[in-house]
Design a protein around this motif. Sequence first.
Motif, PDB file in Angstrom:
ATOM      1  N   VAL A   2       0.845  -1.197   0.000  1.00  0.00           N
ATOM      2  CA  VAL A   2       0.000   0.000   0.000  1.00  0.00           C
ATOM      3  C   VAL A   2       0.879   1.245   0.000  1.00  0.00           C
ATOM      4  O   VAL A   2       1.889   1.311   0.714  1.00  0.00           O
ATOM      5  N   GLN A   3       0.523   2.217  -0.832  1.00  0.00           N
ATOM      6  CA  GLN A   3       1.178   3.523  -0.810  1.00  0.00           C
ATOM      7  C   GLN A   3       0.165   4.576  -0.360  1.00  0.00           C
ATOM      8  O   GLN A   3      -1.011   4.512  -0.733  1.00  0.00           O
ATOM      9  N   LEU A  29      -7.696  -2.430   0.723  1.00  0.00           N
ATOM     10  CA  LEU A  29      -7.533  -2.024   2.117  1.00  0.00           C
ATOM     11  C   LEU A  29      -8.469  -2.755   3.057  1.00  0.00           C
ATOM     12  O   LEU A  29      -8.553  -2.414   4.239  1.00  0.00           O
ATOM     13  N   ILE A  30      -9.151  -3.769   2.568  1.00  0.00           N
ATOM     14  CA  ILE A  30     -10.204  -4.421   3.331  1.00  0.00           C
ATOM     15  C   ILE A  30      -9.701  -4.965   4.657  1.00  0.00           C
ATOM     16  O   ILE A  30     -10.455  -5.038   5.627  1.00  0.00           O
ATOM     17  N   ASN A  31      -8.456  -5.336   4.729  1.00  0.00           N
ATOM     18  CA  ASN A  31      -7.912  -5.920   5.963  1.00  0.00           C
ATOM     19  C   ASN A  31      -7.064  -4.933   6.776  1.00  0.00           C
ATOM     20  O   ASN A  31      -6.351  -5.347   7.683  1.00  0.00           O
ATOM     21  N   ALA A  50      -8.295   6.701  14.155  1.00  0.00           N
ATOM     22  CA  ALA A  50      -8.158   5.535  13.294  1.00  0.00           C
ATOM     23  C   ALA A  50      -9.531   5.063  12.851  1.00  0.00           C
ATOM     24  O   ALA A  50     -10.546   5.347  13.512  1.00  0.00           O
ATOM     25  N   ILE A  51      -9.548   4.330  11.744  1.00  0.00           N
ATOM     26  CA  ILE A  51     -10.791   3.775  11.221  1.00  0.00           C
ATOM     27  C   ILE A  51     -10.491   2.427  10.587  1.00  0.00           C
ATOM     28  O   ILE A  51      -9.479   2.273   9.891  1.00  0.00           O
ATOM     29  N   THR A  52     -11.356   1.448  10.844  1.00  0.00           N
ATOM     30  CA  THR A  52     -11.213   0.164  10.173  1.00  0.00           C
ATOM     31  C   THR A  52     -11.840   0.287   8.788  1.00  0.00           C
ATOM     32  O   THR A  52     -12.964   0.785   8.650  1.00  0.00           O
ATOM     33  N   TRP A  53     -11.104  -0.170   7.791  1.00  0.00           N
ATOM     34  CA  TRP A  53     -11.584   0.041   6.428  1.00  0.00           C
ATOM     35  C   TRP A  53     -12.874  -0.731   6.156  1.00  0.00           C
ATOM     36  O   TRP A  53     -13.779  -0.242   5.499  1.00  0.00           O
ATOM     37  N   SER A  54     -12.961  -1.945   6.665  1.00  0.00           N
ATOM     38  CA  SER A  54     -14.106  -2.787   6.321  1.00  0.00           C
ATOM     39  C   SER A  54     -15.397  -2.324   7.001  1.00  0.00           C
ATOM     40  O   SER A  54     -16.424  -2.175   6.347  1.00  0.00           O
ATOM     41  N   ALA A  98      -1.051   2.954   7.844  1.00  0.00           N
ATOM     42  CA  ALA A  98      -1.885   1.770   7.692  1.00  0.00           C
ATOM     43  C   ALA A  98      -1.239   0.585   8.396  1.00  0.00           C
ATOM     44  O   ALA A  98      -0.013   0.453   8.420  1.00  0.00           O
ATOM     45  N   LYS A  99      -2.091  -0.254   8.963  1.00  0.00           N
ATOM     46  CA  LYS A  99      -1.615  -1.501   9.554  1.00  0.00           C
ATOM     47  C   LYS A  99      -2.660  -2.572   9.329  1.00  0.00           C
ATOM     48  O   LYS A  99      -3.849  -2.292   9.216  1.00  0.00           O
ATOM     49  N   LEU A 100      -2.201  -3.793   9.255  1.00  0.00           N
ATOM     50  CA  LEU A 100      -3.134  -4.902   9.126  1.00  0.00           C
ATOM     51  C   LEU A 100      -3.881  -5.083  10.432  1.00  0.00           C
ATOM     52  O   LEU A 100      -3.335  -4.863  11.520  1.00  0.00           O
ATOM     53  N   ARG A 101      -5.127  -5.472  10.337  1.00  0.00           N
ATOM     54  CA  ARG A 101      -5.924  -5.699  11.544  1.00  0.00           C
ATOM     55  C   ARG A 101      -5.254  -6.750  12.411  1.00  0.00           C
ATOM     56  O   ARG A 101      -4.764  -7.759  11.923  1.00  0.00           O
ATOM     57  N   GLY A 102      -5.210  -6.493  13.710  1.00  0.00           N
ATOM     58  CA  GLY A 102      -4.586  -7.412  14.640  1.00  0.00           C
ATOM     59  C   GLY A 102      -3.145  -7.079  14.946  1.00  0.00           C
ATOM     60  O   GLY A 102      -2.588  -7.589  15.924  1.00  0.00           O
ATOM     61  N   GLU A 103      -2.549  -6.228  14.142  1.00  0.00           N
ATOM     62  CA  GLU A 103      -1.164  -5.834  14.410  1.00  0.00           C
ATOM     63  C   GLU A 103      -1.137  -4.582  15.277  1.00  0.00           C
ATOM     64  O   GLU A 103      -2.050  -3.767  15.239  1.00  0.00           O
TER      65      GLU A 103
END
Length: 119
Positions: A2-3, A29-31, A50-54, A98-103
């Motif tokens: 992702v950029q 960006l779903i995850n 912050a916001i979760t994309w999904s 950006a970060k992956l969910r759970g990280e």
Amino acid sequence: QVQLVESGGGLVQAGGSLKLSCAASGRSLINYVMGWLRQASGKEREFVAAITWSEGRTAYADSVQGRFTVSRNSVKNTVYLQMNNLKPEDTAYYYCAAKLRGESTYAIWGQGTQVTVSS
């Protein structure tokens, strides 16, 4: 990968508003969790929102709760930070990340944009 590219910073008087944008490209960006963080001169970087994309679930730092709003546009692949009632202490370099969910840590960062609030 992702950029991220931020835009929308600038100089504003106390009590004014600014809207930051963060355009994302590269992959879905779903995850991901998209965050806004800031760093004032001489201070450590701090979490803003912050916001979760999904699901679009949001979180805010206490210092900006009620004044800032984070949102995303799935069609434009863009995250926004609407900042109202700005205060001089909001002056900082603002980063989209950006970060992956759970990280726990943000792994992908934009170049940042300066926000300056004059009193």
